[in-house]
Design an enzyme around this catalytic site. Structure first.
Site, PDB file in Angstrom:
ATOM      1  N   ILE A 266       0.828  -1.211   0.000  1.00 41.38           N
ATOM      2  CA  ILE A 266       0.000   0.000   0.000  1.00 41.38           C
ATOM      3  C   ILE A 266       0.857   1.252   0.000  1.00 41.38           C
ATOM      4  O   ILE A 266       0.355   2.367   0.036  1.00 41.38           O
ATOM      5  CB  ILE A 266      -0.973   0.029   1.199  1.00 41.38           C
ATOM      6  N   GLY A 267       2.145   1.099  -0.037  1.00 43.07           N
ATOM      7  CA  GLY A 267       2.991   2.286  -0.082  1.00 43.07           C
ATOM      8  C   GLY A 267       4.449   1.898  -0.076  1.00 43.07           C
ATOM      9  O   GLY A 267       4.828   0.863   0.439  1.00 43.07           O
TER      10      GLY A 267
ATOM     11  N   GLY B 277       8.282   3.550   0.661  1.00 45.38           N
ATOM     12  CA  GLY B 277       9.023   4.701   1.163  1.00 45.38           C
ATOM     13  C   GLY B 277      10.452   4.629   0.704  1.00 45.38           C
ATOM     14  O   GLY B 277      10.788   3.861  -0.196  1.00 45.38           O
ATOM     15  N   GLY B 278      11.281   5.428   1.317  1.00 48.36           N
ATOM     16  CA  GLY B 278      12.675   5.520   0.908  1.00 48.36           C
ATOM     17  C   GLY B 278      13.406   4.210   1.093  1.00 48.36           C
ATOM     18  O   GLY B 278      14.252   3.857   0.291  1.00 48.36           O
TER      19      GLY B 278
ATOM     20  N   GLY C  90      11.798   1.091   2.324  1.00 50.18           N
ATOM     21  CA  GLY C  90      11.020  -0.125   2.468  1.00 50.18           C
ATOM     22  C   GLY C  90       9.620   0.081   1.945  1.00 50.18           C
ATOM     23  O   GLY C  90       9.273   1.151   1.454  1.00 50.18           O
TER      24      GLY C  90
ATOM     25  N   VAL D  45       5.275  -0.703   2.584  1.00 50.18           N
ATOM     26  CA  VAL D  45       4.273  -0.982   3.600  1.00 50.18           C
ATOM     27  C   VAL D  45       3.208  -1.889   2.983  1.00 50.18           C
ATOM     28  O   VAL D  45       2.731  -1.625   1.880  1.00 50.18           O
ATOM     29  CB  VAL D  45       3.643   0.319   4.123  1.00 50.18           C
TER      30      VAL D  45
ATOM     31  N   LYS E 265       5.705  -3.017   7.756  1.00 52.82           N
ATOM     32  CA  LYS E 265       6.722  -2.206   7.084  1.00 52.82           C
ATOM     33  C   LYS E 265       7.926  -3.098   6.881  1.00 52.82           C
ATOM     34  O   LYS E 265       8.502  -3.588   7.837  1.00 52.82           O
ATOM     35  CB  LYS E 265       7.073  -1.010   7.947  1.00 52.82           C
TER      36      LYS E 265
ATOM     37  N   ASP F  57      11.026  14.076  13.133  1.00 51.93           N
ATOM     38  CA  ASP F  57      10.518  14.105  11.765  1.00 51.93           C
ATOM     39  C   ASP F  57       8.991  14.220  11.752  1.00 51.93           C
ATOM     40  O   ASP F  57       8.303  13.491  11.051  1.00 51.93           O
ATOM     41  CB  ASP F  57      10.978  12.863  11.002  1.00 51.93           C
TER      42      ASP F  57
END
Ligand SMILES: *[C@@H]1O[C@H](CO)[C@@H](O)[C@H](O)[C@H]1NC(C)=O
Ligand SMILES: *[C@@H]1O[C@H](CO)[C@@H](O)[C@H](O)[C@H]1NC(C)=O
Length: 792
Positions: free
Chosen positions: A482-483, A485-486, A488, A490, A504, A604
């Protein structure tokens, strides 16, 4: 019937968010007077003539309960507040029949036509606000009879003609705003009689002639804006006696003559803009005595001489001296670093080097001077535009030649021998690793899939086995992703029990990169030790070098950033939900900063890392870069975080404190209310070029302005908090504990009319939080002092 102002005065002691409050101090039953029946009949007729309530029937008996109308006990109208009612029509001369009227607000409507002379008969009027309409014609001289008037706002209309000198009779006036019209003619010297005036705004007109020296009589004046007119002659010295003046804008006129030494008397001055005039001569060094000066703009004049170092010693956020004839060096006799948000010295004749103590966070322009020498490394993040037109500058910026190296032996060691040593060290390391991995391949792997030994399952209802995860995601099939990232991806996984979790997973290749591996383990470690309803729950993790993943609570709606990005979803996120997201995030951060030992700084906070569940409730996520604050170390660090959310001081101190999160939280809170990242607003606001922006102008336009008073107050409150969190000086930002507790307390600022609240007011009246912030900084005293000392 009770006047709406009764409640506003009650809260006055708390915080006077809107000027309206100070302007109508005591209204109430005391203002009721005898009104005859025929007078009431005339009022009813006048109301019909005014025609601003076209949706009501012609039956005026119940006019006192019409929206926007308030009456006194005798049934006579005391207040009309129809701001933003989309009222169109004109102001009928019959308005003079409303003999008890004390407050008339028709701002932000479509009122056309001219102002009737009879307006002058409303002698009880205390507040008249017709701003942001299409009113034409000139200001009737009869307005000079409004002897009770405290607020007169006719800004943003199409008014022409001169300012009637009779306005000088309105001696109780505290605020006069005629800006953004087409008013011409001279500045009447009679305005010097308005000795109670605090705010005078005549900007964006065509006013000619000189500024009368009588302006020096306005001893209470704190804001004077005469910018963008055609005023000529010199600045009257009497202006510099106005010791309460905090904002002085005289820019874009035809003012001439030298900058007077007397400028030093303006001790309260925060914002001074004299740009785009014909001012000559040097900058008086006395300007350095203005200890509150945050913004100084003298650009586009004929200023000569050098920059007095006193000018640099002012706590500026913005200094604009561009487009002048300033020469000499940028002052450099300072021991400490100097910090600017905006520094523009372009288009002058400056010579010498760029001092290394200079730090700039948003805008740097040194172009078109005669500077030479190296561009300090920390400024090379700015583009070449910032330095263009200086032939002899050098540095690692596109378009500039690299600086010639000095040929000392020491440097040679660094430049030649060190790289060779490094190369050899790497070679050795590589051989070592290669041998090790060969050795490892020979050792049989533990059978990961059969038992869950390498799993750590935390506090989860029922055991999840490794097989469950593999089965639920079909061995991490892309369909379940479903996504990404930099480092890894998800995945969404529905377990046999029906429970949905988010996984994740670190990419295989990334798992071999030390930094990613570290941040992954960091997140597992931190999250497994904390529990909070607004922090994403970690159900378990697998930290095997073959397959690394973390198992989280599934947040159905994804990130706040994504929800705000889509109109349909953003509209689902109403004001109440948005305020709650801000409040919940504050609560989570307060827990991390004040209830965890040692404290945890997230580092962050951004809308990407606030996840929403199916009820659109917020959880803070992504602890990959979070840090435990170690009281025994300096907490110096690499710069991490998301661009646009990073506290300005991190750019030069590199010291992590909780206050960095507080800043990011401020950005996030504004973003949640605005529906987009505040971006430009952060720059323009700190530079104060946006004083006239109203709160209602920045709120997410996809949602209707709130009608509920409580919601309105929450929004005002959340914005005030956000601005307090965005203060440039980290020590002046409130602690998250205070922010979180303030949200829980029932105290709320006055906020009857969102449209009347300017961002500047919110920023300034955020002061009421200072005491709490002080208490808080005493509470966390050790930490604050520690960081202060370690950063110096
Ligand atoms: C109110 O009266 C005017 C004329 O006096 C008439 O034109 C209008 O239709 C009336 N409106 C209502 C709602 O009765
Ligand atoms: C200012 O301008 C007016 C015309 O608007 C002119 O009559 C006057 O002489 C000028 N004064 C100065 C000092 O330049």
């Amino acid at each position: 019937m009770a006047s709406p102002f009764c409640c506003t005065t009650l809260v006055l002691s708390y915080v006077s968010i809107a000027l309206v409050v100070t302007i109508f101090p005591t209204l109430g039953t005391g203002s009721t007077r005898l009104v005859t029946t025929s007078e009431l009949e005339m009022e009813a007729k006048a109301i019909l003539h005014l025609d601003w309530w076209s949706w009501h029937s012609n039956d005026t008996h119940k006019r006192c309960s019409w929206v926007g109308i308030s009456c006194n006990e005798a049934g006579s109208i005391t207040s009309i507040d129809c701001s933003r009612f989309a009222v169109s029509g004109s102001i009928s001369p019959q308005i003079c029949a409303l003999s008890s009227l004390e407050h008339l607000d028709l701002s932000y409507n479509n009122i056309i036509g001219e102002l009737p002379q009879s307006l002058g008969k409303l002698t009880r009027l205390k507040g008249l606000n017709l701003s942001r309409n299409f009113v034409q014609g000139s200001i009737p001289s009869g307005c000079g009879n409004l002897e009770s008037l405290k607020l007169l706002d006719l800004s943003h209309n199409r008014i022409t003609g001169p300012i009637p000198s009779t306005l000088g009779n309105l001696t109780t006036l505290k605020m006069l705003n005629l800006s953004k019209n087409q008013i011409s003619g001279p500045f009447p010297s009679t305005l010097g009689k308005l000795t109670n005036l605090k705010q005078l705004d005549l900007s964006f007109n065509q006013i000619t002639g000189v500024i009368p020296r009588e302006i020096g009589n306005l001893k209470d004046l704190s804001e004077l804006n005469l910018s963008k007119n055609k005023l000529n002659g010199s600045i009257p010295l009497s202006i510099f006696n106005l010791s309460r003046l905090s904002i002085l804008y005289l820019d874009s006129n035809l003012l001439e003559g030298p900058l007077p030494q007397e400028m030093k008397n303006l001790k309260a001055l925060s914002f001074l803009d004299l740009s785009s005039n014909n001012l000559i001569g040097p900058i008086p060094s006395q300007i350095g005595n203005c200890s509150n000066l945050q913004e100084l703009s003298l650009s586009n004049n004929h200023i000569t001489g050098s920059i007095p170092f006193e000018v640099f010693s002012c706590p500026h956020y913005t200094l604009d001296l561009s487009h002048n004839f300033i020469e000499g060096e940028i002052p450099h006799q300072f021991d400490n670093d100097l910090y600017f948000q905006v520094l523009d010295l372009s288009h002058n004749n400056l010579t010498g080097m760029i001092p290394a103590y200079l730090w700039v966070s948003y805008v740097l322009n040194l172009s078109y001077n005669s500077l030479d020498g190296p561009i300090p490394g920390h400024l090379s993040e700015f583009s070449s535009d910032s330095f263009w037109g200086n032939k002899y500058l050098c540095g690692n910026i596109r378009g500039f030649s690299p600086c010639p190296s000095t040929s000392s032996n020491k440097l040679k060691i660094v430049e030649i021998i060190l790289p060779v040593l490094c190369f050899l060290a790497f070679l050795a390391l590589g051989v070592l690793l290669f041998l090790r991995s060969r050795a490892k391949d020979n050792i049989p792997e533990p059978n990961v899939t059969k038992n869950g030994d390498l799993f750590s399952i935390l506090n989860f209802d029922g055991r999840i086995a490794f097989e469950d995860i593999i089965e639920a995601t079909n061995d991490f099939d892309i369909r379940y992703c479903i996504g990404t990232g930099g480092y890894g991806s998800v995945y969404r996984a529905q377990l046999r029990s029906g429970k949905i979790v988010a996984l994740k997973k670190l990419h295989r290749r990334e798992a071999e990169v030390l930094a990613f591996d570290k941040s992954f383990k960091n997140e597992a470690k931190i999250l497994s030790e904390i529990r909070h309803k607004n922090i994403v729950k970690l159900h378990g993790f697998c930290l095997h070098n073959r397959c690394m993943f973390l198992i989280y609570e599934y947040m159905a709606r994804g990130s706040l950033f994504c929800v705000l990005a889509y109109d349909n979803e953003a509209m689902e996120l109403d004001w109440t939900k948005r305020v709650k997201i801000i409040k919940d995030t504050a609560c989570a951060l307060s827990y991390l900063h004040h209830d965890c030992h040692p404290p945890i700084v997230h580092r962050d906070i951004s809308s990407n890392n606030i996840l929403l569940n199916s009820n659109l409730e917020a959880c803070v996520s992504d602890f990959g870069t979070a840090r435990l604050i170690d009281p025994d170390s300096s907490n110096q660090t690499m710069l991490v975080g998301t661009y646009g959310y990073i506290a300005p001081e991190l750019a030069y101190t590199m010291v992590v404190t909780e206050k960095c999160d507080v800043y990011s939280f401020g950005v996030l809170a504004l973003e949640t209310l605005m529906g987009k990242h505040p971006g430009e607003l952060l720059v323009s606001f700190s530079a104060s070029s946006s004083n006239n922006i109203m709160l209602s102008d920045i709120l997410d336009p996809r949602l209707p302005l709130p009608s509920d008073r409580r919601v309105t107050k929450d929004i005002v409150f959340a914005t005030t908090m956000a601005f307090a969190c965005l203060r440039s000086n980290p020590n002046f930002r409130p602690a998250m504990k205070c922010v979180s507790q303030a949200f829980l307390s029932r105290k709320r600022p006055v906020a009857d009319r969102l449209q009347a609240i300017s961002l500047l007011q919110l920023k300034e009246h955020g002061l009421y939080m200072d005491d709490e912030a002080k208490i808080q900084s005493q509470m966390s005293g050790e930490i604050v002092e520690l960081h202060a000392s370690s950063s110096s």
